[in-house]
Each structure stands twice: as structure tokens, then as C-alpha cells.
Design a protein around this motif. Structure first.
Motif, PDB file in Angstrom:
ATOM      1  N   SER A  50       9.973   6.022  -1.486  1.00 54.72           N
ATOM      2  CA  SER A  50      11.206   6.797  -1.605  1.00 54.72           C
ATOM      3  C   SER A  50      11.613   7.391  -0.259  1.00 54.72           C
ATOM      4  CB  SER A  50      11.072   7.896  -2.664  1.00 54.72           C
ATOM      5  OG  SER A  50      10.185   8.905  -2.249  1.00 54.72           O
ATOM      6  N   GLU A  51      10.636   7.874   0.513  1.00 55.03           N
ATOM      7  CA  GLU A  51      10.935   8.436   1.836  1.00 55.03           C
ATOM      8  C   GLU A  51      11.475   7.366   2.775  1.00 55.03           C
ATOM      9  OE1 GLU A  51       7.337  10.362   3.111  1.00 55.03           O
ATOM     10  OE2 GLU A  51       7.525  11.950   1.607  1.00 55.03           O
ATOM     11  N   LYS A  52      10.881   6.188   2.757  1.00 53.57           N
ATOM     12  CA  LYS A  52      11.327   5.095   3.632  1.00 53.57           C
ATOM     13  C   LYS A  52      12.745   4.637   3.284  1.00 53.57           C
ATOM     14  CE  LYS A  52       6.697   3.322   4.606  1.00 53.57           C
ATOM     15  NZ  LYS A  52       6.681   3.630   6.009  1.00 53.57           N
ATOM     16  N   LEU A  53      13.108   4.745   2.006  1.00 55.57           N
ATOM     17  CA  LEU A  53      14.431   4.292   1.560  1.00 55.57           C
ATOM     18  C   LEU A  53      15.463   5.412   1.522  1.00 55.57           C
ATOM     19  CD1 LEU A  53      13.262   1.981  -1.349  1.00 55.57           C
ATOM     20  CD2 LEU A  53      14.106   1.263   0.898  1.00 55.57           C
ATOM     21  N   GLY A  54      15.027   6.651   1.680  1.00 53.34           N
ATOM     22  CA  GLY A  54      15.958   7.774   1.658  1.00 53.34           C
ATOM     23  C   GLY A  54      16.469   8.110   0.267  1.00 53.34           C
ATOM     24  N   VAL A  55      15.611   7.902  -0.739  1.00 47.69           N
ATOM     25  CA  VAL A  55      15.965   8.236  -2.121  1.00 47.69           C
ATOM     26  C   VAL A  55      14.862   9.117  -2.695  1.00 47.69           C
ATOM     27  CG1 VAL A  55      17.310   6.117  -2.473  1.00 47.69           C
ATOM     28  CG2 VAL A  55      14.875   6.153  -3.090  1.00 47.69           C
ATOM     29  N   SER A  56      15.088   9.633  -3.883  1.00 48.54           N
ATOM     30  CA  SER A  56      14.070  10.469  -4.514  1.00 48.54           C
ATOM     31  C   SER A  56      12.981   9.606  -5.149  1.00 48.54           C
ATOM     32  CB  SER A  56      14.704  11.358  -5.584  1.00 48.54           C
ATOM     33  OG  SER A  56      15.104  10.571  -6.693  1.00 48.54           O
ATOM     34  N   ARG A  57      11.816  10.213  -5.345  1.00 44.03           N
ATOM     35  CA  ARG A  57      10.726   9.523  -6.039  1.00 44.03           C
ATOM     36  C   ARG A  57      11.169   9.170  -7.457  1.00 44.03           C
ATOM     37  NH1 ARG A  57       6.352  11.598  -9.167  1.00 44.03           N
ATOM     38  NH2 ARG A  57       4.768   9.997  -9.442  1.00 44.03           N
TER      39      ARG A  57
ATOM     40  N   LEU B 136      13.073  -3.772   3.793  1.00 43.35           N
ATOM     41  CA  LEU B 136      11.813  -3.080   4.009  1.00 43.35           C
ATOM     42  C   LEU B 136      10.630  -4.013   3.757  1.00 43.35           C
ATOM     43  CD1 LEU B 136      10.278  -0.371   4.540  1.00 43.35           C
ATOM     44  CD2 LEU B 136      10.337  -0.043   2.072  1.00 43.35           C
ATOM     45  N   PHE B 137      10.726  -4.834   2.714  1.00 43.32           N
ATOM     46  CA  PHE B 137       9.652  -5.764   2.382  1.00 43.32           C
ATOM     47  C   PHE B 137       9.794  -7.104   3.111  1.00 43.32           C
ATOM     48  CE2 PHE B 137       9.582  -3.146  -1.640  1.00 43.32           C
ATOM     49  CZ  PHE B 137       8.401  -2.498  -1.331  1.00 43.32           C
TER      50      PHE B 137
ATOM     51  N   GLY C  83       0.785  -1.223   0.000  1.00 42.91           N
ATOM     52  CA  GLY C  83       0.000   0.000   0.000  1.00 42.91           C
ATOM     53  C   GLY C  83       0.819   1.276   0.000  1.00 42.91           C
ATOM     54  N   PHE C  84       2.075   1.199  -0.469  1.00 41.09           N
ATOM     55  CA  PHE C  84       2.949   2.373  -0.516  1.00 41.09           C
ATOM     56  C   PHE C  84       2.803   3.087  -1.853  1.00 41.09           C
ATOM     57  CE2 PHE C  84       6.245  -0.120   2.194  1.00 41.09           C
ATOM     58  CZ  PHE C  84       5.573   0.199   3.371  1.00 41.09           C
ATOM     59  N   THR C  85       2.818   4.406  -1.813  1.00 41.18           N
ATOM     60  CA  THR C  85       2.960   5.173  -3.045  1.00 41.18           C
ATOM     61  C   THR C  85       4.453   5.215  -3.371  1.00 41.18           C
ATOM     62  OG1 THR C  85       3.260   7.269  -1.891  1.00 41.18           O
ATOM     63  CG2 THR C  85       0.982   6.634  -2.446  1.00 41.18           C
ATOM     64  N   GLN C  86       4.777   5.665  -4.565  1.00 40.41           N
ATOM     65  CA  GLN C  86       6.194   5.828  -4.916  1.00 40.41           C
ATOM     66  C   GLN C  86       6.851   6.814  -3.961  1.00 40.41           C
ATOM     67  OE1 GLN C  86       5.689   6.933  -9.019  1.00 40.41           O
ATOM     68  NE2 GLN C  86       6.176   4.867  -9.732  1.00 40.41           N
ATOM     69  N   GLU C  87       6.132   7.876  -3.603  1.00 35.99           N
ATOM     70  CA  GLU C  87       6.666   8.887  -2.686  1.00 35.99           C
ATOM     71  C   GLU C  87       6.937   8.291  -1.310  1.00 35.99           C
ATOM     72  OE1 GLU C  87       8.247  12.424  -1.600  1.00 35.99           O
ATOM     73  OE2 GLU C  87       7.464  12.028  -3.610  1.00 35.99           O
TER      74      GLU C  87
ATOM     75  N   LEU D 222      21.218  -0.227  -1.760  1.00 34.05           N
ATOM     76  CA  LEU D 222      19.812   0.120  -1.931  1.00 34.05           C
ATOM     77  C   LEU D 222      18.972  -1.143  -2.131  1.00 34.05           C
ATOM     78  CD1 LEU D 222      17.538   2.141  -2.133  1.00 34.05           C
ATOM     79  CD2 LEU D 222      18.190   2.544  -4.522  1.00 34.05           C
ATOM     80  N   ALA D 223      19.475  -2.105  -2.876  1.00 31.23           N
ATOM     81  CA  ALA D 223      18.759  -3.371  -3.068  1.00 31.23           C
ATOM     82  C   ALA D 223      18.531  -4.055  -1.719  1.00 31.23           C
ATOM     83  CB  ALA D 223      19.540  -4.287  -4.008  1.00 31.23           C
ATOM     84  N   TYR D 224      19.531  -4.014  -0.849  1.00 31.14           N
ATOM     85  CA  TYR D 224      19.406  -4.599   0.484  1.00 31.14           C
ATOM     86  C   TYR D 224      18.335  -3.866   1.289  1.00 31.14           C
ATOM     87  CZ  TYR D 224      20.466  -6.013   5.242  1.00 31.14           C
ATOM     88  OH  TYR D 224      20.346  -6.469   6.523  1.00 31.14           O
ATOM     89  N   LYS D 225      18.338  -2.532   1.232  1.00 28.28           N
ATOM     90  CA  LYS D 225      17.335  -1.740   1.961  1.00 28.28           C
ATOM     91  C   LYS D 225      15.924  -2.065   1.478  1.00 28.28           C
ATOM     92  CE  LYS D 225      19.976   2.430   3.079  1.00 28.28           C
ATOM     93  NZ  LYS D 225      20.055   3.888   2.824  1.00 28.28           N
ATOM     94  N   ILE D 226      15.781  -2.209   0.166  1.00 24.04           N
ATOM     95  CA  ILE D 226      14.474  -2.531  -0.408  1.00 24.04           C
ATOM     96  C   ILE D 226      14.006  -3.893   0.095  1.00 24.04           C
ATOM     97  CG2 ILE D 226      13.270  -3.096  -2.559  1.00 24.04           C
ATOM     98  CD1 ILE D 226      15.126  -0.941  -3.905  1.00 24.04           C
TER      99      ILE D 226
END
Length: 67
Positions: A20-27, A51-52, A13-17, A44-48
């Protein structure tokens, strides 16, 4: 490299925005990854994946390079 980011983002249920905020990157980074124009760094792949609550291999499908 294929991935399941868009599918996972929607299922959480996440938007792209929001993602991006949860990962610390831009939309724009999320848009580029989802559209296959940008391959995320290992960090970044590890963070993604974290998160999931999945392994990197469950989010990203790595294809063998042609020799």
C-alpha cells in the motif's frame, strides 16, 4: 475480474502495508482488492503491474461480460 496480486505480493515478500505504501493507497484498499470487493482504477492497475514489472494483462484477468 480475477487477479494475481496476493500471489505476486507474497512472491516479492511485501506485506499488505508495504504494498500500500509503494502504491500510495491505504492498506484497506489492498485488502479490498485482494478480497475482490474493489476493482482498481486503470491508473492503479498500471501502477501495480509496473511495480511487479509485468503487463496489466499478466496481473489482471479480464472476463467477458455476459450479454
Amino acid at each position: 475480474m480475477e487477479h494475481r496480486i496476493k500471489e505476486l505480493r507474497a512472491s516479492f515478500g511485501f506485506t499488505q502495508e508495504q504494498l500500500s505504501e509503494k502504491l500510495g493507497v491505504s492498506r484497506q484498499t489492498i485488502i479490498s482488492i485482494e478480497n475482490g470487493r474493489y476493482k482498481p482504477s486503470l491508473e492503479l492497475a498500471y501502477k501495480i503491474a509496473k511495480l511487479f514489472q509485468l503487463r496489466i494483462e499478466d496481473v489482471f484477468i479480464f472476463e467477458k461480460e455476459s450479454e
